[in-house]
Design a protein around this motif. Structure first.
Motif, PDB file in Angstrom:
ATOM      1  N   LEU A 140      30.744  36.505  51.806  1.00 31.54           N
ATOM      2  CA  LEU A 140      30.335  37.326  52.944  1.00 31.54           C
ATOM      3  C   LEU A 140      28.831  37.609  52.906  1.00 31.54           C
ATOM      4  CD1 LEU A 140      33.255  39.928  52.902  1.00 31.54           C
ATOM      5  CD2 LEU A 140      33.003  37.981  54.457  1.00 31.54           C
ATOM      6  N   GLY A 141      28.143  36.941  52.001  1.00 32.99           N
ATOM      7  CA  GLY A 141      26.714  37.166  51.872  1.00 32.99           C
ATOM      8  C   GLY A 141      26.358  38.432  51.135  1.00 32.99           C
ATOM      9  N   LEU A 142      27.306  38.957  50.373  1.00 34.89           N
ATOM     10  CA  LEU A 142      27.092  40.195  49.626  1.00 34.89           C
ATOM     11  C   LEU A 142      27.446  39.977  48.161  1.00 34.89           C
ATOM     12  CD1 LEU A 142      28.757  42.723  52.117  1.00 34.89           C
ATOM     13  CD2 LEU A 142      26.308  42.387  51.761  1.00 34.89           C
ATOM     14  N   LEU A 143      27.176  40.986  47.352  1.00 38.04           N
ATOM     15  CA  LEU A 143      27.715  41.025  45.998  1.00 38.04           C
ATOM     16  C   LEU A 143      28.530  42.299  45.858  1.00 38.04           C
ATOM     17  CD1 LEU A 143      25.827  43.268  44.373  1.00 38.04           C
ATOM     18  CD2 LEU A 143      24.292  41.347  44.145  1.00 38.04           C
ATOM     19  N   PRO A 144      29.418  42.356  44.880  1.00 41.12           N
ATOM     20  CA  PRO A 144      30.217  43.579  44.707  1.00 41.12           C
ATOM     21  C   PRO A 144      29.303  44.786  44.572  1.00 41.12           C
ATOM     22  CG  PRO A 144      31.076  41.813  43.348  1.00 41.12           C
ATOM     23  CD  PRO A 144      29.767  41.322  43.904  1.00 41.12           C
ATOM     24  N   GLY A 145      29.577  45.827  45.361  1.00 43.17           N
ATOM     25  CA  GLY A 145      28.664  46.960  45.399  1.00 43.17           C
ATOM     26  C   GLY A 145      29.223  48.262  44.881  1.00 43.17           C
ATOM     27  N   ASN A 146      30.469  48.238  44.401  1.00 41.48           N
ATOM     28  CA  ASN A 146      31.083  49.456  43.861  1.00 41.48           C
ATOM     29  C   ASN A 146      31.232  49.352  42.346  1.00 41.48           C
ATOM     30  OD1 ASN A 146      31.349  50.214  46.542  1.00 41.48           O
ATOM     31  ND2 ASN A 146      33.494  49.580  46.667  1.00 41.48           N
ATOM     32  N   GLY A 147      30.261  48.730  41.710  1.00 41.28           N
ATOM     33  CA  GLY A 147      30.287  48.600  40.256  1.00 41.28           C
ATOM     34  C   GLY A 147      30.910  47.320  39.752  1.00 41.28           C
ATOM     35  N   GLY A 148      31.277  46.424  40.648  1.00 37.41           N
ATOM     36  CA  GLY A 148      31.995  45.225  40.236  1.00 37.41           C
ATOM     37  C   GLY A 148      31.222  44.308  39.319  1.00 37.41           C
ATOM     38  N   THR A 149      29.922  44.121  39.575  1.00 35.20           N
ATOM     39  CA  THR A 149      29.160  43.216  38.717  1.00 35.20           C
ATOM     40  C   THR A 149      29.093  43.754  37.295  1.00 35.20           C
ATOM     41  OG1 THR A 149      27.029  44.263  39.263  1.00 35.20           O
ATOM     42  CG2 THR A 149      27.750  42.427  40.656  1.00 35.20           C
ATOM     43  N   GLN A 150      28.903  45.057  37.153  1.00 29.97           N
ATOM     44  CA  GLN A 150      28.731  45.642  35.830  1.00 29.97           C
ATOM     45  C   GLN A 150      30.051  45.787  35.081  1.00 29.97           C
ATOM     46  OE1 GLN A 150      25.485  46.008  34.755  1.00 29.97           O
ATOM     47  NE2 GLN A 150      25.338  44.908  36.704  1.00 29.97           N
ATOM     48  N   ARG A 151      31.096  46.157  35.781  1.00 33.50           N
ATOM     49  CA  ARG A 151      32.383  46.346  35.093  1.00 33.50           C
ATOM     50  C   ARG A 151      33.015  45.010  34.715  1.00 33.50           C
ATOM     51  NH1 ARG A 151      32.694  50.691  39.138  1.00 33.50           N
ATOM     52  NH2 ARG A 151      32.329  52.650  38.016  1.00 33.50           N
ATOM     53  N   LEU A 152      32.891  44.017  35.591  1.00 31.82           N
ATOM     54  CA  LEU A 152      33.492  42.724  35.268  1.00 31.82           C
ATOM     55  C   LEU A 152      32.827  42.096  34.051  1.00 31.82           C
ATOM     56  CD1 LEU A 152      35.636  40.647  36.067  1.00 31.82           C
ATOM     57  CD2 LEU A 152      33.897  39.503  37.462  1.00 31.82           C
ATOM     58  N   LEU A 153      31.496  42.137  33.980  1.00 32.33           N
ATOM     59  CA  LEU A 153      30.840  41.512  32.826  1.00 32.33           C
ATOM     60  C   LEU A 153      31.216  42.212  31.528  1.00 32.33           C
ATOM     61  CD1 LEU A 153      28.094  42.966  31.419  1.00 32.33           C
ATOM     62  CD2 LEU A 153      27.224  42.619  33.720  1.00 32.33           C
ATOM     63  N   ARG A 154      31.466  43.528  31.589  1.00 30.92           N
ATOM     64  CA  ARG A 154      31.860  44.252  30.384  1.00 30.92           C
ATOM     65  C   ARG A 154      33.292  43.943  29.977  1.00 30.92           C
ATOM     66  NH1 ARG A 154      27.661  46.709  32.489  1.00 30.92           N
ATOM     67  NH2 ARG A 154      26.341  48.124  31.246  1.00 30.92           N
ATOM     68  N   LEU A 155      34.110  43.525  30.918  1.00 30.83           N
ATOM     69  CA  LEU A 155      35.499  43.206  30.613  1.00 30.83           C
ATOM     70  C   LEU A 155      35.692  41.763  30.163  1.00 30.83           C
ATOM     71  CD1 LEU A 155      37.268  45.075  33.562  1.00 30.83           C
ATOM     72  CD2 LEU A 155      37.354  45.694  31.146  1.00 30.83           C
ATOM     73  N   VAL A 156      34.959  40.828  30.783  1.00 35.30           N
ATOM     74  CA  VAL A 156      35.236  39.410  30.511  1.00 35.30           C
ATOM     75  C   VAL A 156      34.026  38.660  29.976  1.00 35.30           C
ATOM     76  CG1 VAL A 156      37.004  39.412  32.301  1.00 35.30           C
ATOM     77  CG2 VAL A 156      34.719  38.563  32.858  1.00 35.30           C
ATOM     78  N   GLY A 157      32.860  39.309  29.881  1.00 30.56           N
ATOM     79  CA  GLY A 157      31.661  38.638  29.407  1.00 30.56           C
ATOM     80  C   GLY A 157      30.814  38.107  30.553  1.00 30.56           C
ATOM     81  N   VAL A 158      29.528  37.936  30.267  1.00 31.50           N
ATOM     82  CA  VAL A 158      28.572  37.537  31.306  1.00 31.50           C
ATOM     83  C   VAL A 158      28.910  36.177  31.895  1.00 31.50           C
ATOM     84  CG1 VAL A 158      26.162  36.980  31.779  1.00 31.50           C
ATOM     85  CG2 VAL A 158      26.718  38.910  30.295  1.00 31.50           C
ATOM     86  N   SER A 159      29.227  35.207  31.056  1.00 29.80           N
ATOM     87  CA  SER A 159      29.431  33.848  31.533  1.00 29.80           C
ATOM     88  C   SER A 159      30.604  33.748  32.503  1.00 29.80           C
ATOM     89  CB  SER A 159      29.656  32.902  30.350  1.00 29.80           C
ATOM     90  OG  SER A 159      29.860  31.572  30.803  1.00 29.80           O
ATOM     91  N   ALA A 161      32.081  36.244  34.109  1.00 28.06           N
ATOM     92  CA  ALA A 161      31.815  37.067  35.278  1.00 28.06           C
ATOM     93  C   ALA A 161      30.914  36.345  36.264  1.00 28.06           C
ATOM     94  CB  ALA A 161      31.173  38.389  34.846  1.00 28.06           C
ATOM     95  N   MET A 162      29.881  35.659  35.764  1.00 27.04           N
ATOM     96  CA  MET A 162      28.987  34.894  36.632  1.00 27.04           C
ATOM     97  C   MET A 162      29.754  33.818  37.377  1.00 27.04           C
ATOM     98  SD  MET A 162      25.791  34.682  37.573  1.00 27.04           S
ATOM     99  CE  MET A 162      24.729  35.308  36.246  1.00 27.04           C
ATOM    100  N   GLU A 163      30.619  33.122  36.674  1.00 35.62           N
ATOM    101  CA  GLU A 163      31.414  32.056  37.296  1.00 35.62           C
ATOM    102  C   GLU A 163      32.297  32.597  38.419  1.00 35.62           C
ATOM    103  OE1 GLU A 163      35.442  29.602  36.175  1.00 35.62           O
ATOM    104  OE2 GLU A 163      34.039  30.065  34.544  1.00 35.62           O
ATOM    105  N   LEU A 164      33.027  33.658  38.133  1.00 34.61           N
ATOM    106  CA  LEU A 164      33.968  34.190  39.115  1.00 34.61           C
ATOM    107  C   LEU A 164      33.255  34.729  40.351  1.00 34.61           C
ATOM    108  CD1 LEU A 164      36.466  36.049  36.758  1.00 34.61           C
ATOM    109  CD2 LEU A 164      36.860  33.908  37.989  1.00 34.61           C
ATOM    110  N   MET A 165      32.131  35.416  40.156  1.00 30.34           N
ATOM    111  CA  MET A 165      31.461  36.027  41.297  1.00 30.34           C
ATOM    112  C   MET A 165      30.581  35.050  42.056  1.00 30.34           C
ATOM    113  SD  MET A 165      30.651  39.944  40.049  1.00 30.34           S
ATOM    114  CE  MET A 165      30.070  39.540  38.402  1.00 30.34           C
ATOM    115  N   ALA A 166      29.946  34.106  41.360  1.00 29.48           N
ATOM    116  CA  ALA A 166      29.090  33.138  42.046  1.00 29.48           C
ATOM    117  C   ALA A 166      29.905  32.181  42.912  1.00 29.48           C
ATOM    118  CB  ALA A 166      28.268  32.350  41.033  1.00 29.48           C
ATOM    119  N   LEU A 167      31.089  31.815  42.435  1.00 28.14           N
ATOM    120  CA  LEU A 167      31.958  30.928  43.201  1.00 28.14           C
ATOM    121  C   LEU A 167      32.865  31.699  44.153  1.00 28.14           C
ATOM    122  CD1 LEU A 167      32.986  28.412  40.383  1.00 28.14           C
ATOM    123  CD2 LEU A 167      31.398  28.010  42.272  1.00 28.14           C
ATOM    124  N   GLY A 168      33.022  32.999  43.906  1.00 25.52           N
ATOM    125  CA  GLY A 168      33.923  33.794  44.724  1.00 25.52           C
ATOM    126  C   GLY A 168      35.376  33.426  44.527  1.00 25.52           C
TER     127      GLY A 168
END
Length: 263
Positions: A140-159, A161-168
């Motif tokens: 949608l041309g956005l990134l998660p804005g309710n803490g999703g980027t920060q919480r996901l990386l803390r749960l599953v790791g940066v790599s 999290a980057m994969e899941l969010m960059a590809l959607g």
């Protein structure tokens, strides 16, 4: 009969287990009124002395929460949408800073802001099934804005999290469990009973200790090791002289289950 916004989110108590239930057909997609109701339910849950554990669950069969109501979001002006997002962020902060233990119960789609709600909880317990979890905001041309980027990386790791969010990409509950996004995965048959047992086991534990544990982990992960160890030491030192710590030792020596009262 359609529900009004006050009925979309409700809090109820059974024993020492509180429940916040979502019920906005068809997908528990939220708007600003939903978020107002969610914040009110969280305030009620956190003020409820009887609730030691709070479960977040959906009354809908196919959805936990689909995130923001995209049609409404696209029709609103920017200021209205920012106000809704501020309410969403406030709600998730109320979960994380609460002394109570929060469990997200997942048996339907948890997407976008819906998954962000689940990630703010202390545990995520999921049913096996064909539903999906994901943060597809990039589409949608956005990134998660309710803490999703920060919480996901803390749960599953940066790599990951980057994969899941960059590809959607959306993933199955089975994959979510494999990567650590979901804590426990149970068969659909008997799922409610398994969740109830887990919730009760935690609720039967010492409330002050659980609150200290939340603080130690949440704050400690942002610190260096020395500061984290000092935080842990301060928190456990405060527990030694509590009634519940004395009860725990006494019950162990007497070979009986402890009865904790939160003091």
């Amino acid at each position: 009969m359609s529900l009004n916004s006050a009925e979309w989110v409700r809090f109820e108590l059974e024993g020492t287990i509180g429940a916040i239930r979502f019920n906005r057909p068809k997908a528990n997609a939220y708007d600003i009124d939903f978020m107002r109701a969610f914040n009110a339910a969280l305030d009620e849950a956190n003020a409820c002395e009887g609730a030691r554990v709070v479960v977040l669950k959906s009354d809908l069969e196919k959805f936990f929460c689909a995130g923001s109501d995209i049609r409404t979001f696209s029709e609103n002006d920017v200021e209205t949408n920012k106000a809704m997002v501020d309410l969403a962020r406030a709600a998730l902060a109320k979960i994380e800073t609460s002394s109570k233990f929060y469990i997200a119960v997942l048996s339907g789609h948890a997407l976008g802001g819906g998954l962000e709600i689940a990630m703010a909880c202390d545990l995520r317990i999921a049913s096996e099934g064909k539903y999906l979890l994901g943060l597809p905001e990039v589409k949608l041309g956005l990134l998660p804005g309710n803490g999703g980027t920060q919480r996901l990386l803390r749960l599953v790791g940066v790599s990951k999290a980057m994969e899941l969010m960059a590809l959607g990409d959306n993933i199955s509950p089975q994959e979510a469990h494999r990567i650590g996004l979901v804590n426990r995965l149970y068969p659909a048959d008997g799922f409610d009973a398994a969740v109830a047992e887990d919730a009760q086991n935690i609720a039967d534990g010492p409330p002050l200790t659980l609150a200290a544990l939340k603080k130690s982990l949440q704050q400690g992960c942002e610190m260096g090791l020395a500061d984290g160890l000092q935080l842990e030491a301060n928190l456990v030192d405060d527990l030694y002289n509590t009634h519940d710590a004395q009860e725990g030792f006494k019950a162990f020596c007497e070979k009986r289950p402890p009865v904790y009262i939160g003091k």
